[in-house]
Design a protein around this motif. Sequence first.
Motif, PDB file in Angstrom:
ATOM      1  N   SER A 118       0.845  -1.185   0.000  1.00  0.00           N
ATOM      2  CA  SER A 118       0.000   0.000   0.000  1.00  0.00           C
ATOM      3  C   SER A 118       0.886   1.242   0.000  1.00  0.00           C
ATOM      4  O   SER A 118       2.009   1.218   0.505  1.00  0.00           O
ATOM      5  CB  SER A 118      -0.931  -0.026   1.203  1.00  0.00           C
ATOM      6  N   LYS A 129       0.792   5.899  -0.093  1.00  0.00           N
ATOM      7  CA  LYS A 129      -0.003   7.122   0.107  1.00  0.00           C
ATOM      8  C   LYS A 129       0.769   8.309  -0.433  1.00  0.00           C
ATOM      9  O   LYS A 129       1.998   8.246  -0.578  1.00  0.00           O
ATOM     10  CB  LYS A 129      -0.298   7.328   1.594  1.00  0.00           C
ATOM     11  N   ILE A 176       8.523   0.812   5.065  1.00  0.00           N
ATOM     12  CA  ILE A 176       7.561   1.908   5.226  1.00  0.00           C
ATOM     13  C   ILE A 176       8.295   3.214   4.996  1.00  0.00           C
ATOM     14  O   ILE A 176       9.384   3.429   5.533  1.00  0.00           O
ATOM     15  CB  ILE A 176       6.930   1.879   6.630  1.00  0.00           C
ATOM     16  N   THR A 230       3.472   2.311   2.521  1.00  0.00           N
ATOM     17  CA  THR A 230       2.951   2.329   3.890  1.00  0.00           C
ATOM     18  C   THR A 230       2.973   0.943   4.537  1.00  0.00           C
ATOM     19  O   THR A 230       2.566   0.778   5.674  1.00  0.00           O
ATOM     20  CB  THR A 230       1.507   2.867   3.931  1.00  0.00           C
ATOM     21  N   ARG A 231       3.414  -0.074   3.783  1.00  0.00           N
ATOM     22  CA  ARG A 231       3.487  -1.416   4.380  1.00  0.00           C
ATOM     23  C   ARG A 231       4.803  -2.053   3.966  1.00  0.00           C
ATOM     24  O   ARG A 231       5.180  -1.992   2.798  1.00  0.00           O
ATOM     25  CB  ARG A 231       2.310  -2.269   3.894  1.00  0.00           C
ATOM     26  N   GLN A 268       1.517 -11.812   8.944  1.00  0.00           N
ATOM     27  CA  GLN A 268       1.968 -10.468   9.299  1.00  0.00           C
ATOM     28  C   GLN A 268       1.162  -9.955  10.484  1.00  0.00           C
ATOM     29  O   GLN A 268      -0.060 -10.099  10.520  1.00  0.00           O
ATOM     30  CB  GLN A 268       1.795  -9.540   8.093  1.00  0.00           C
ATOM     31  N   LEU A 269       1.846  -9.355  11.446  1.00  0.00           N
ATOM     32  CA  LEU A 269       1.162  -8.783  12.601  1.00  0.00           C
ATOM     33  C   LEU A 269       0.376  -7.551  12.169  1.00  0.00           C
ATOM     34  O   LEU A 269       0.687  -6.926  11.171  1.00  0.00           O
ATOM     35  CB  LEU A 269       2.192  -8.398  13.670  1.00  0.00           C
ATOM     36  N   THR A 308      -1.908   5.674   7.996  1.00  0.00           N
ATOM     37  CA  THR A 308      -2.733   4.654   7.361  1.00  0.00           C
ATOM     38  C   THR A 308      -2.775   3.444   8.313  1.00  0.00           C
ATOM     39  O   THR A 308      -1.968   3.352   9.249  1.00  0.00           O
ATOM     40  CB  THR A 308      -2.130   4.210   6.019  1.00  0.00           C
ATOM     41  N   PRO A 363      -1.842   0.201   7.897  1.00  0.00           N
ATOM     42  CA  PRO A 363      -0.598  -0.583   8.008  1.00  0.00           C
ATOM     43  C   PRO A 363       0.495   0.165   8.789  1.00  0.00           C
ATOM     44  O   PRO A 363       1.252  -0.459   9.534  1.00  0.00           O
ATOM     45  CB  PRO A 363      -0.171  -0.789   6.550  1.00  0.00           C
ATOM     46  N   GLU A 364       0.556   1.477   8.637  1.00  0.00           N
ATOM     47  CA  GLU A 364       1.566   2.247   9.384  1.00  0.00           C
ATOM     48  C   GLU A 364       1.253   2.226  10.879  1.00  0.00           C
ATOM     49  O   GLU A 364       2.149   2.080  11.717  1.00  0.00           O
ATOM     50  CB  GLU A 364       1.594   3.704   8.897  1.00  0.00           C
ATOM     51  N   ALA A 391       2.217  -1.128  12.221  1.00  0.00           N
ATOM     52  CA  ALA A 391       3.667  -1.295  12.351  1.00  0.00           C
ATOM     53  C   ALA A 391       4.187  -0.615  13.622  1.00  0.00           C
ATOM     54  O   ALA A 391       5.068  -1.134  14.304  1.00  0.00           O
ATOM     55  CB  ALA A 391       4.375  -0.734  11.115  1.00  0.00           C
TER      56      ALA A 391
END
Lengths: 135, 414
Positions: A70, A72, A100, A118-119, B40-41, B63, B65-66, B69
Amino acid sequence: MTTRRMACILCPSGCELDVRTSGEPTADSVVVEGNLCPRGEEYALEELLNPRRTLTTTVLVRGGVGTQTSVKTAAPVPRESLAAVRAALLGTTIDAPVAIGDRVAEDVAGTGVDVVATRAIPRRSDPVDVRLRNR
Amino acid sequence: MSDRRETDVVVIGGGPAGLSAAAAAAEAGAKVVLVDRNRQLGGILNQCIHDGFGLQAFGEVLTGPEFAARVAARALEAGIEVHTDTMVTDLTSSRELVCTTSGERYPLRAEAVVLAMGCRERTRGMLRIPGTRPAGVYTAGAAQWLTNMADVRVGRRVFILGSGDVGLIMARRLVWEGAEVAGVAELLPYPSGLPRNVSQCLEEYDIPLYLAHSVTCIHGRDRVEAVTVTRFDERRLPIAGTEFEVACDTLLLSVGLIPENELSRNADVVLDPMTGGAVVNERYMTSVDGIFSCGNVLHIHDLADRAAEEGDRAGRCAARYALGPSTSRREELRIDAGEGIRYVVPQRAERSAEELLVSLRISEPADRCTAVVTAGDRVIAEESLRHGHPSTMVQMRLRSRGGIDADRLEVRMR
Ligand SMILES: Cc1cc2nc3c(=O)[nH]c(=O)nc-3n(C[C@H](O)[C@H](O)[C@H](O)COP(=O)(O)OP(=O)(O)OC[C@H]3O[C@@H](n4cnc5c(N)ncnc54)[C@H](O)[C@@H]3O)c2cc1C
Ligand code: SF4
């Protein structure tokens, strides 16, 4: 006189603003209620005059765990350039590993804003993080 | 790997709630094992690629996923042990677990267990919509996973049943991906998702929202070709003659989330029919000593930040329970949802509790209203809501020095 409800996103309070305008919105003609601080008024005016949005989407990843990550826009872009930003990213493929914040595109669609991942995507060939496999 | 492993705290589920619980428990000195069935966590957040997370927890807009993390990094730094790709397949009231991973099964036992399994989506079967059974019907979350994690395009012209947040977020996402979203139907007279999502995801893209409407028939042989949409009255009965047809190749369902409590039931944890999650006290401990619950498995959250904060509290309490001297449960009072309140969490509290965080949802939208907590005819806390809405969780903090002098607290609208 029109009233619009919007959520201020400048700080964690997330005030729900009632924004009243009559005619062209200007700093004097816009009435904002529900804001806990003056920045809410600035936010409301900016939202009326020059609304910006963060575009989030995905791009393909080669050689990673999974097929895509993903992304952004690193900052909000003018709302009317969302479609151009999305179009500019179509077909973009990057190589694993992805962290990231890795830059995926620069000055996307002439907005002056970069696009970042973002991942995190590890390489398919990488060993699994030992902390995740210490049973 | 068949010898039984003992540890202080086991956390089931590695979403924001579970990761925060694990971090907080480890920071409090407990040995922690976290088990998650995914590789994935981060839980559901990995597929929530839109932004809007983190404002409360980190003071910045992130976001999904951020955000995941960040929470995962905190847990790993605290030194927790993680078993990914592993599903907990059984849990008993004496806190014995069975874990299953690619054909292998192994037992675990813990002094304290934190339930953080999240939720699942309501499906078509639960709604019993008549019509054919063509391809092209997805839950909104499944469509989100396909779009954001598997690079699959779910459809070109999409209709959405239900105005839950997942469906609203997907409406905008599909427009950005070049699909057309023909509309959203909601049975209730008001949207069930957050106001900010209605405005950001529908109004901004001129997607019609049909309130007090539902899909009453699905058409198409192999693939969805159209849906019939009908208006409903206040008693939620279809109004004859109001039907109209909408051509579409895809129907998304965003009609509610259900806490995932199969394991809790195995362990004889008492559930609250209003939340679908466990009945807990102010320490997030369920009816079973040493079993705690937090996040979407306890009650559905609209903000991941709040789920993470709840996990943090539950994790700290679980560590204290695991490491402390064994004490029997102290006297508890009830906290009930009264007039105008859909539910409250926690539903119990120790009388000696000096601080209480009560999470609740109101039943109907109302502007400028006030929620009050009463003990008998005394009002002990109140919170005024500018725009009260069932989609927005409300939290109230109660402080009472020396504990609470009542058998029962009631939260209601004034
Ligand atoms: C589509 C969507 C959009 C959202 N948008 C926003 C938003 O914009 N902003 C915001 O703040 N919040 C948003 N939320 C809410 C937020 O994502 C949730 O509140 C939060 O993720 C809940 O966290 P959790 O840890 O309770 O559950 P989850 O994140 O669901 O994690 C539960 C984990 O437990 C695992 N698990 C379950 N059972 C087992 C088992 N038996 N064994 C092992 N592992 C198991 C699951 O695999 C999962 O990883 C959104 C939610 C959804 C679904
Ligand atoms: S109005 Fe001020 S206090 Fe309220 S959310 Fe905006 S910046 Fe924060």
